[in-house]
Write an enzyme that holds these catalytic residues in place. Structure first.
Site, PDB file in Angstrom:
ATOM      1  N   LYS A  35      65.978  26.691  61.051  1.00  0.00           N
ATOM      2  CA  LYS A  35      65.890  26.247  62.453  1.00  0.00           C
ATOM      3  C   LYS A  35      67.300  25.981  63.024  1.00  0.00           C
ATOM      4  O   LYS A  35      68.290  26.142  62.332  1.00  0.00           O
ATOM      5  CB  LYS A  35      64.981  25.032  62.550  1.00  0.00           C
ATOM      6  CG  LYS A  35      63.586  25.235  61.907  1.00  0.00           C
ATOM      7  CD  LYS A  35      62.702  26.185  62.700  1.00  0.00           C
ATOM      8  CE  LYS A  35      61.488  26.729  61.965  1.00  0.00           C
ATOM      9  NZ  LYS A  35      60.457  25.822  61.575  1.00  0.00           N
TER      10      LYS A  35
HETATM   11  C1  LIG Z   1      59.020  25.512  61.036  1.00  0.00           C
HETATM   12  C2  LIG Z   1      57.747  25.339  61.759  1.00  0.00           C
HETATM   13  C3  LIG Z   1      56.849  24.275  61.526  1.00  0.00           C
HETATM   14  C4  LIG Z   1      56.930  23.309  60.394  1.00  0.00           C
HETATM   15  O1  LIG Z   1      58.122  22.861  60.047  1.00  0.00           O
HETATM   16  P1  LIG Z   1      58.481  22.328  58.578  1.00  0.00           P
HETATM   17  O2  LIG Z   1      59.703  21.502  58.916  1.00  0.00           O
HETATM   18  O3  LIG Z   1      58.795  23.522  57.745  1.00  0.00           O
HETATM   19  O4  LIG Z   1      57.371  21.508  58.061  1.00  0.00           O
HETATM   20  C5  LIG Z   1      55.756  24.144  62.359  1.00  0.00           C
HETATM   21  N1  LIG Z   1      55.510  25.006  63.348  1.00  0.00           N
HETATM   22  C6  LIG Z   1      56.325  26.059  63.581  1.00  0.00           C
HETATM   23  C7  LIG Z   1      55.980  26.979  64.701  1.00  0.00           C
HETATM   24  C8  LIG Z   1      57.451  26.266  62.784  1.00  0.00           C
HETATM   25  O5  LIG Z   1      58.222  27.323  63.014  1.00  0.00           O
END
Ligand SMILES: *Cc1c(COP(=O)(O)O)cnc(C)c1O
Length: 408
Positions: free
Chosen positions: A207
């Site tokens: 991210k």
């Molecule tokens: C990355 C992501 C999540 C969850 O994030 P984590 O930190 O990996 O638990 C939820 N929704 C979307 C759309 C994502 O891309």
């Protein structure tokens, strides 16, 4: 980085790596990657030498930095984006018998958080341009049991928030925006994180900003903020540091929560990373602009569509293949690009097509034709702020080579 990138556009067809030709790159370029600088390492080490490894001063500093940056009153950190989604579903009051409407074209966690609360996720199809939840399709799925809507800012392009918030207002629903792709995205000149009742971010390494694992919920609602803080700390109404500073031992558990806390070590990293958010976003936008200009003239490739009232954050760069113009399907194009050492990916297998959802809810496939058609054609190209201009040109070289090879 050179100012005028040059694509090594092949004059004639080159032999694909998958057929034994030389790959465009010697090493794999991943679709997403974190970047860690010396200052990040120093910040983490400083916290390791401090009195607080968790639930110390870095939590509030990091939360305040993110709240200020997105323009929200409150930010509450969590151990992951998924635990942040779970907490938001709890704070929205979702419980057994309730329904929540979301997009099928997302990571399973968006819908799973509804199930954690014993409620039922109800999917509504996406709009063909942005692949975000279609407000009209969502409206058609509202029943007397609907309590929340969870739009997803797919790839970093904000959902149709005004329409969704209007719909929510008409039916008394809570909007939990899954903005795990969209830290820094703007909708009608306002930053995502300040628009929905609750907005959820993830700090997973792919991210925009990372804490290793981590997440955050932003909100302007003080009651939601308080519930979120309790939920991440076993449902206890004060934290250990508050009690220490007041010289108190007494505490009360007032609701059934979890240990979903983020550590001070992680927050020190996140705080330092947050200082580079603007620069990283600018770089992602530059890469997206380079891709878009190359794909404008490439039959067989449909670049992601951007509405005029948004500025996406570009977590992903998902192209759709124009399969009518190609002699191969997504699977072959995907394998050919991987063989060129371009680490393409697919976002996402629609949630209702996973065995768990199929078996539990009886989905047959075909229920959400726009999302399902997109899924058959989607390929996410590498997109992360640490990509060099040469990396970007390698992607374009490989896509050009593979698409030419398979074009009719
Ligand atoms: C990355 C992501 C999540 C969850 O994030 P984590 O930190 O990996 O638990 C939820 N929704 C979307 C759309 C994502 O891309």
């Amino acid at each position: 980085m050179s100012a005028t990138p040059v694509t090594k556009t092949p004059a004639s067809r080159e032999m694909l790596a998958i057929d034994g030709g030389p790959p465009v790159r010697k090493t794999l370029l991943p679709y997403g990657h974190h970047s860690i600088e010396e200052s990040d390492i120093e910040a983490v080490v400083q916290t390791l030498r401090s009195d607080w490894l968790t639930t110390g001063p870095k939590i509030a500093e990091f939360e305040e930095a993110i709240a200020a940056w997105v323009g929200a009153k409150y930010a509450v950190s969590f151990s992951s984006g998924t635990s942040a989604l779970h907490a938001a579903a709890f704070a929205a009051g979702l419980q057994a018998g309730d329904e929540a409407i979301t997009s099928p074209l997302t990571f399973a966690a968006t819908a799973n958080c509804v199930l954690y609360q014993g409620a039922t996720p109800v999917f509504a199809d996406v709009s063909p341009d942005t692949l975000n939840l279609d407000p009209q399709a969502a409206a058609a799925r509202i029943t007397s049991r609907t309590r929340a809507i969870l739009p997803v800012d797919y790839a970093g392009h904000p959902a149709d928030l005004d329409a969704i918030l209007k719909l929510a207002g008409q039916h008394g629903l809570i909007v939990i925006e899954d903005a795990c792709h969209a830290l820094g995205a703007e909708y009608r000149k306002r930053r995502v994180g300040s628009l929905s009742h609750m907005t959820v971010f993830s700090f997973h390494p792919v991210k925009h900003l990372t804490t290793g694992e981590g997440g955050m919920v932003t909100t302007d609602n003080p009651e939601h903020a308080e519930t979120l803080r309790r939920f991440r700390n076993h449902g206890i109404s004060s934290d250990a540091r508050q009690r220490q500073s007041l010289g108190q031992w007494h505490y009360e558990m007032v609701l059934l929560g979890f240990n979903y806390r983020l550590t001070d070590i992680a927050c020190a990293l996140g705080l330092e990373q947050s200082k580079r958010l603007d620069a990283n976003l600018a770089r992602r936008r530059q890469i997206a602009a380079r891709y878009a200009s190359a794909f404008r003239e490439m039959p067989g490739v449909v670049p992601p569509q951007v509405r005029s009232d948004v500025n996406p954050a570009w977590h992903l760069y998902p192209i759709r293949l124009g399969l009518q113009q190609l002699s191969a399907g997504r699977g072959e194009v995907f394998c050919a690009l991987r063989a060129e050492n371009i680490g393409v990916n697919v976002h996402y297998i629609p949630v209702h097509r996973h065995p768990y959802y199929r078996d539990r809810f009886g989905y047959q496939g075909g229920e959400y034709p726009v999302a399902e058609d997109a899924y058959e054609r989607l390929i996410s190209l590498p997109m992360f702020h640490g990509m060099t201009d040469a990396d970007v040109e390698d992607v374009l070289h490989a896509v050009t080579k593979v698409i030419r090879h398979f074009s009719r």
